[in-house]
Write an enzyme that holds these catalytic residues in place. Structure first.
Site, mmCIF file in Angstrom:
data_model
loop_
_atom_site.group_PDB
_atom_site.id
_atom_site.type_symbol
_atom_site.label_atom_id
_atom_site.label_comp_id
_atom_site.label_asym_id
_atom_site.label_seq_id
_atom_site.Cartn_x
_atom_site.Cartn_y
_atom_site.Cartn_z
ATOM 1 N N TYR A 64 0.829 -1.223 0.000
ATOM 2 C CA TYR A 64 0.000 0.000 0.000
ATOM 3 C C TYR A 64 0.862 1.272 0.000
ATOM 4 O O TYR A 64 0.847 2.055 -0.950
ATOM 5 C CB TYR A 64 -0.910 -0.057 1.230
ATOM 6 C CG TYR A 64 -1.685 1.191 1.554
ATOM 7 C CD1 TYR A 64 -2.286 1.966 0.555
ATOM 8 C CD2 TYR A 64 -1.844 1.593 2.884
ATOM 9 C CE1 TYR A 64 -3.015 3.101 0.883
ATOM 10 C CE2 TYR A 64 -2.579 2.709 3.212
ATOM 11 C CZ TYR A 64 -3.153 3.467 2.211
ATOM 12 O OH TYR A 64 -3.877 4.577 2.538
ATOM 13 N N LYS B 157 9.778 -3.421 15.371
ATOM 14 C CA LYS B 157 10.176 -2.175 14.696
ATOM 15 C C LYS B 157 11.203 -1.432 15.530
ATOM 16 O O LYS B 157 12.164 -0.866 15.007
ATOM 17 C CB LYS B 157 8.935 -1.302 14.470
ATOM 18 C CG LYS B 157 7.974 -1.860 13.438
ATOM 19 C CD LYS B 157 8.499 -1.610 12.045
ATOM 20 C CE LYS B 157 7.506 -2.067 10.996
ATOM 21 N NZ LYS B 157 7.893 -1.677 9.646
ATOM 22 N N GLY C 236 1.858 -7.957 -1.263
ATOM 23 C CA GLY C 236 1.788 -6.890 -2.253
ATOM 24 C C GLY C 236 1.119 -7.316 -3.548
ATOM 25 O O GLY C 236 0.702 -8.470 -3.710
ATOM 26 N N THR D 90 6.996 2.636 13.188
ATOM 27 C CA THR D 90 5.596 2.761 13.568
ATOM 28 C C THR D 90 5.487 3.496 14.891
ATOM 29 O O THR D 90 6.400 3.417 15.726
ATOM 30 C CB THR D 90 4.940 1.364 13.732
ATOM 31 O OG1 THR D 90 3.632 1.545 14.298
ATOM 32 C CG2 THR D 90 5.728 0.476 14.686
ATOM 33 N N ASP E 225 12.802 -12.162 -1.603
ATOM 34 C CA ASP E 225 12.534 -12.107 -0.161
ATOM 35 C C ASP E 225 13.734 -11.478 0.529
ATOM 36 O O ASP E 225 14.875 -11.861 0.238
ATOM 37 C CB ASP E 225 12.296 -13.535 0.363
ATOM 38 C CG ASP E 225 11.650 -13.515 1.735
ATOM 39 O OD1 ASP E 225 12.222 -12.877 2.646
ATOM 40 O OD2 ASP E 225 10.586 -14.130 1.883
ATOM 41 N N TYR F 196 4.692 -6.521 17.269
ATOM 42 C CA TYR F 196 4.860 -5.685 16.073
ATOM 43 C C TYR F 196 5.690 -4.441 16.411
ATOM 44 O O TYR F 196 6.725 -4.172 15.786
ATOM 45 C CB TYR F 196 3.485 -5.311 15.514
ATOM 46 C CG TYR F 196 3.530 -4.227 14.458
ATOM 47 C CD1 TYR F 196 4.261 -4.387 13.287
ATOM 48 C CD2 TYR F 196 2.829 -3.025 14.640
ATOM 49 C CE1 TYR F 196 4.304 -3.390 12.322
ATOM 50 C CE2 TYR F 196 2.864 -2.023 13.686
ATOM 51 C CZ TYR F 196 3.602 -2.208 12.538
ATOM 52 O OH TYR F 196 3.642 -1.210 11.587
ATOM 53 N N PHE G 45 -15.953 -0.366 18.817
ATOM 54 C CA PHE G 45 -15.512 -1.058 20.031
ATOM 55 C C PHE G 45 -15.333 -0.037 21.155
ATOM 56 O O PHE G 45 -14.276 0.556 21.303
ATOM 57 C CB PHE G 45 -14.204 -1.809 19.779
ATOM 58 C CG PHE G 45 -14.354 -2.941 18.803
ATOM 59 C CD1 PHE G 45 -14.868 -4.168 19.225
ATOM 60 C CD2 PHE G 45 -14.011 -2.788 17.468
ATOM 61 C CE1 PHE G 45 -15.015 -5.218 18.324
ATOM 62 C CE2 PHE G 45 -14.166 -3.825 16.566
ATOM 63 C CZ PHE G 45 -14.667 -5.041 16.991
HETATM 64 N N1 NAD Z 1 -0.520 0.960 6.910
HETATM 65 C C1 NAD Z 1 -0.332 1.685 8.005
HETATM 66 O O1 NAD Z 1 -1.255 2.344 8.497
HETATM 67 C C2 NAD Z 1 1.041 1.749 8.653
HETATM 68 C C3 NAD Z 1 1.210 2.513 9.818
HETATM 69 C C4 NAD Z 1 2.490 2.595 10.405
HETATM 70 C C5 NAD Z 1 3.569 1.927 9.833
HETATM 71 N N2 NAD Z 1 3.380 1.176 8.719
HETATM 72 C C6 NAD Z 1 4.530 0.476 8.130
HETATM 73 O O2 NAD Z 1 4.626 0.839 6.771
HETATM 74 C C7 NAD Z 1 5.101 -0.257 5.999
HETATM 75 C C8 NAD Z 1 4.170 -0.501 4.818
HETATM 76 O O3 NAD Z 1 2.854 -0.764 5.310
HETATM 77 P P1 NAD Z 1 1.705 -1.149 4.290
HETATM 78 O O4 NAD Z 1 0.417 -0.872 4.956
HETATM 79 O O5 NAD Z 1 1.997 -0.566 2.951
HETATM 80 O O6 NAD Z 1 1.920 -2.728 4.246
HETATM 81 P P2 NAD Z 1 1.648 -3.757 3.056
HETATM 82 O O7 NAD Z 1 1.432 -5.088 3.685
HETATM 83 O O8 NAD Z 1 0.635 -3.237 2.115
HETATM 84 O O9 NAD Z 1 3.057 -3.759 2.307
HETATM 85 C C9 NAD Z 1 4.176 -4.472 2.779
HETATM 86 C C10 NAD Z 1 4.872 -5.067 1.566
HETATM 87 O O10 NAD Z 1 6.062 -5.753 2.000
HETATM 88 C C11 NAD Z 1 6.154 -6.971 1.285
HETATM 89 N N3 NAD Z 1 6.966 -7.873 2.136
HETATM 90 C C12 NAD Z 1 6.678 -8.290 3.398
HETATM 91 N N4 NAD Z 1 7.661 -9.089 3.853
HETATM 92 C C13 NAD Z 1 8.600 -9.154 2.879
HETATM 93 C C14 NAD Z 1 9.862 -9.822 2.752
HETATM 94 N N5 NAD Z 1 10.343 -10.601 3.728
HETATM 95 N N6 NAD Z 1 10.556 -9.664 1.603
HETATM 96 C C15 NAD Z 1 10.063 -8.908 0.608
HETATM 97 N N7 NAD Z 1 8.890 -8.251 0.662
HETATM 98 C C16 NAD Z 1 8.160 -8.380 1.784
HETATM 99 C C17 NAD Z 1 4.721 -7.432 1.086
HETATM 100 O O11 NAD Z 1 4.563 -8.324 0.016
HETATM 101 C C18 NAD Z 1 4.013 -6.094 0.831
HETATM 102 O O12 NAD Z 1 3.987 -5.767 -0.548
HETATM 103 C C19 NAD Z 1 5.237 -1.433 6.946
HETATM 104 O O13 NAD Z 1 6.596 -1.526 7.329
HETATM 105 C C20 NAD Z 1 4.369 -1.044 8.143
HETATM 106 O O14 NAD Z 1 4.854 -1.600 9.327
HETATM 107 C C21 NAD Z 1 2.146 1.073 8.120
#
Ligand code: NAD
Length: 326
Positions: free
Chosen positions: A11, A145, A36, A117, A51, A141, A206
């Protein structure tokens, strides 16, 4: 610059990639597609299905790309799942994070922006939360981080790695090209919009007896494009060796309650959104809002979306463009 984006098919990573390309950078996306979507990767970017745990392949790909910097977005990021499956989180976030840092070292890449995060703060004693407040995560989680942030501090001193870690709560909204497509979806705004679109029967609140003006929990929502711009901005100033910075990214105001989100979504969509009431969930603090003063002051980050309505509206438009609205 030549920038690798881990998790660039996810995302937020897909929008980071979009912004980097708009700003004239060359982008390599590293993603194993476990969560993804291949079609979320901008066609101008080079894509490697890989990976992060495969350190020697990562080194080779970074070398071949002649990479200048990495934006590290890949992670497992479901708070609830991290409590029931901590092993997965330590492996995906800490072990894979370490493999990435070592691959960068082997490939001679010395600049990193890390998507951390605000869960690193746990249940904060004061609001809005500032970067120097205590970090006491209440779930694996947040703990994983924080472990990566600790590695960055020690790698800065020992190996000259320069990094910025960005701590934030809820990404929200969409660009014209990319939006939220999580499975399972756990985030409030897409769930509320699914209810508006008729893709789920209702939305559950909730707890409506919290010490907040309307009794529901207050949270911080930042538009995904503003987050992406912050990640790109945070790359600036990392050229000197051994820099280690931490910035919060928050909505800049008092935050929005669950009821604010539902009422705004009703206005934006013109749809009914049926609600169910349920008791509080354990471990849900009344208010979680991060202060963005430091990144505004030091890097001049100015979010374009300061109101909830345009954020929700962008997410709704994205669903409509994908024909996901009845
Ligand atoms: N979405 C939120 O509200 C939010 C809030 C705070 C922090 N974050 C952080 O932002 C980042 C992105 O979040 P998001 O919502 O886009 O998540 P997401 O799950 O949409 O994207 C994560 C991507 O990482 C890839 N991935 C995971 N493990 C992998 C690995 N071992 N090797 C290669 N690729 C791998 C997945 O396939 C995916 O495309 C994350 O690190 C998350 O912790 C997100």
């Amino acid at each position: 610059m030549r920038i690798a984006v881990t998790g660039g098919a996810g995302y937020i990573g897909s929008v980071v990639t979009e912004v980097l390309i708009q700003e004239g950078h060359e982008v390599l996306v590293l993603d194993n597609l476990v969560k993804g979507h291949r079609d979320a990767v901008a066609p101008e970017a080079i894509f490697a299905e890989i990976d992060l745990l495969d350190g020697s392949s990562i080194t080779a790909v970074l070398r071949g790309f002649r990479c200048d910097a990495v934006i590290h977005m890949a992670a497992a990021s479901l708070v609830g799942e991290s409590v029931t499956a901590p092993a997965k989180y330590y492996r995906q976030n800490v072990v894979a994070g370490l493999a990435l840092l070592d691959a960068m070292r082997d490939a001679g890449v010395a600049q990193l922006v890390f998507s951390s995060t605000a869960a690193v703060y746990g249940e904060p004693a004061k609001q809005p939360i500032e970067e120097d407040d205590p970090t006491t995560p209440t779930n694996p989680y947040g703990d994983t981080k924080l472990a990566v942030e600790h590695m960055l501090r020690w790698y800065a001193g020992a190996y000259g790695l320069s990094s910025s870690s960005l701590r934030y709560f809820n990404a929200a909204g969409a660009t014209a090209l990319n939006g939220e497509r999580h499975d399972p979806e756990t985030h409030l705004i897409p769930l509320v919009l699914d209810a508006a679109a008729g893709r789920r029967p209702d939305i559950t609140i909730f707890g409506d007896d919290y010490p907040t003006p309307d009794g529901t929990c207050i949270r911080d929502y930042v538009h995904v494009e503003d987050l992406a711009r912050a990640h790109v901005l945070a790359l600036g100033g990392l050229a000197a060796p051994g820099i280690c910075r931490v910035y919060n990214l928050g909505c800049g105001g008092l935050g929005y309650s669950v009821r604010d989100v539902i009422d705004t979504a009703r206005r934006v969509t013109g749809r009914e959104i049926p609600i169910q009431r349920a008791p509080r969930r354990p471990g849900d603090p009344a208010r979680l809002v991060a202060s963005s003063e430091r990144i505004r002051r030091e890097l001049g980050w100015t979010p374009q979306y300061s109101e909830l309505a345009p954020i929700i509206s962008s997410a709704w438009e994205w669903l409509r463009r994908r024909h996901l609205v009845d």
